[in-house]
Motif scaffolding. Structure first.
Motif, PDB file in Angstrom:
ATOM      1  N   ASP A  93      -3.699 -11.225  -1.334  1.00  0.00           N
ATOM      2  CA  ASP A  93      -3.859  -9.767  -1.377  1.00  0.00           C
ATOM      3  C   ASP A  93      -4.344  -9.223  -0.048  1.00  0.00           C
ATOM      4  O   ASP A  93      -3.934  -8.140   0.388  1.00  0.00           O
ATOM      5  N   GLY A 134       5.072  -6.654   2.780  1.00  0.00           N
ATOM      6  CA  GLY A 134       3.815  -6.304   2.117  1.00  0.00           C
ATOM      7  C   GLY A 134       4.029  -5.787   0.704  1.00  0.00           C
ATOM      8  O   GLY A 134       3.290  -6.150  -0.224  1.00  0.00           O
ATOM      9  N   ILE A 137       0.822  -4.394   5.583  1.00  0.00           N
ATOM     10  CA  ILE A 137       1.236  -2.995   5.451  1.00  0.00           C
ATOM     11  C   ILE A 137       0.425  -2.095   6.376  1.00  0.00           C
ATOM     12  O   ILE A 137       0.969  -1.292   7.143  1.00  0.00           O
ATOM     13  N   GLY A 138      -0.903  -2.213   6.300  1.00  0.00           N
ATOM     14  CA  GLY A 138      -1.771  -1.303   7.043  1.00  0.00           C
ATOM     15  C   GLY A 138      -1.581  -1.370   8.547  1.00  0.00           C
ATOM     16  O   GLY A 138      -1.438  -0.335   9.217  1.00  0.00           O
ATOM     17  N   LEU A 188       2.684  -7.418  -2.832  1.00  0.00           N
ATOM     18  CA  LEU A 188       1.883  -6.671  -3.799  1.00  0.00           C
ATOM     19  C   LEU A 188       2.543  -6.694  -5.177  1.00  0.00           C
ATOM     20  O   LEU A 188       1.856  -6.812  -6.202  1.00  0.00           O
ATOM     21  N   TRP A 220      -2.110  -6.422   2.182  1.00  0.00           N
ATOM     22  CA  TRP A 220      -2.610  -5.125   2.637  1.00  0.00           C
ATOM     23  C   TRP A 220      -2.701  -5.052   4.165  1.00  0.00           C
ATOM     24  O   TRP A 220      -2.433  -4.000   4.756  1.00  0.00           O
TER      25      TRP A 220
END
Length: 266
Positions: A115, A257, A122-123, A261, A119
């Protein structure tokens, strides 16, 4: 390690190390999502050493230029290559300190969770897009200052989180500072040399202490294969950045990403 696992790890590392998509994130996910056991930090270091050889070969002219700067410093002169060499050295200090703390505090298992990788992928992909599209392209590496070099170097601390991408975050920082894409990539890759070299030396000491010849043989083979694939990846990236943006890499990060998820939470 099976021959197939060695080949997959080497190719993944070679392709992703200098592309802004996080090699450490991909390597962690191979063990997490597949049927193979996690290859561990030692093999991660081995593949990084292989890619180090690729960047040394590709940027040999820059390295020779920096060596003239080292010679100038030893003679008490502060030339342009000497200045860039100092910036590369100073920019490495923050990540060395942070990496030491991560090991001592045993934070690596937490950072390698799927996880966290999802994230971060993506971030920091979104951050790369914002830096690439909103920043002016005015500066070349000769315009580097002490403060900018330290800022770009310090950004490597975030790359201790798999999914961030060391090359990605340093290129993001350089783009925010206004550097052209090729120069952002060039400084990022030169900045990788002391970091990966230090990690490789630590890994070599660990191999020596373990005395496990099978692990040593696997590490050497992985390093050799990752060297070949990384050399091709560097060449393709530098050619791509002559006339194109980082957007394809951002799209890849977002797609990866989101899939992670979905796999975790759906």
């Amino acid at each position: 390690m099976t021959p197939l696992q060695i080949i997959v790890l080497a190719v993944v590392q070679g392709v992703t190390e200098f592309l802004p998509i996080s090699s450490s994130g991909h390597l962690a996910l191979i063990g997490t999502l597949g049927t193979w056991p996690d290859q561990g930090l030692l093999i991660d270091v081995a593949v990084h050493v292989g890619t180090l050889g690729a960047v040394l070969l590709y940027f040999w002219r820059d390295l020779w230029w920096l060596l003239t700067g080292l010679g100038a410093l030893m003679r008490g002169r502060y030339t342009e290559p000497a200045r860039i060499l100092v910036y590369l050295a100073i920019g490495t200090v923050p990540v060395v300190i942070a990496g030491f703390l991560v090991v001592k505090l045993d934070l690596e298992p937490m950072l390698r969770r799927p996880d966290v990788i999802a994230w971060a992928t993506i971030g920091f992909g979104v951050l790369l897009y914002l830096a690439d599209k909103s920043s002016l392209t005015l500066k070349r590496m000769e315009h580097m200052t002490f403060g900018t070099g330290l800022m770009i170097g310090a950004s490597q601390i975030l790359a201790l989180i798999p999914g961030t991408s060391r090359s990605g975050i340093t290129m993001t920082a350089a783009r925010f500072a206004g550097f052209e894409r090729q120069d952002a990539a060039r400084f990022s890759m030169l900045l990788s040399i002391p970091t990966v070299l230090g990690a490789g030396l630590l890994g070599g000491l660990e191999l020596h202490d373990q005395g496990n010849l099978q692990i040593a043989g696997d590490a050497v083979l992985v390093a050799a294969l990752s060297f070949l694939t990384a050399l091709g990846a560097i060449w393709l990236l530098m050619r791509w950045l002559r006339n194109a943006s980082f957007t394809p890499f951002v799209i890849y990060r977002l797609g990866l990403g989101i899939l992670l998820l979905y796999w975790l939470y759906a």
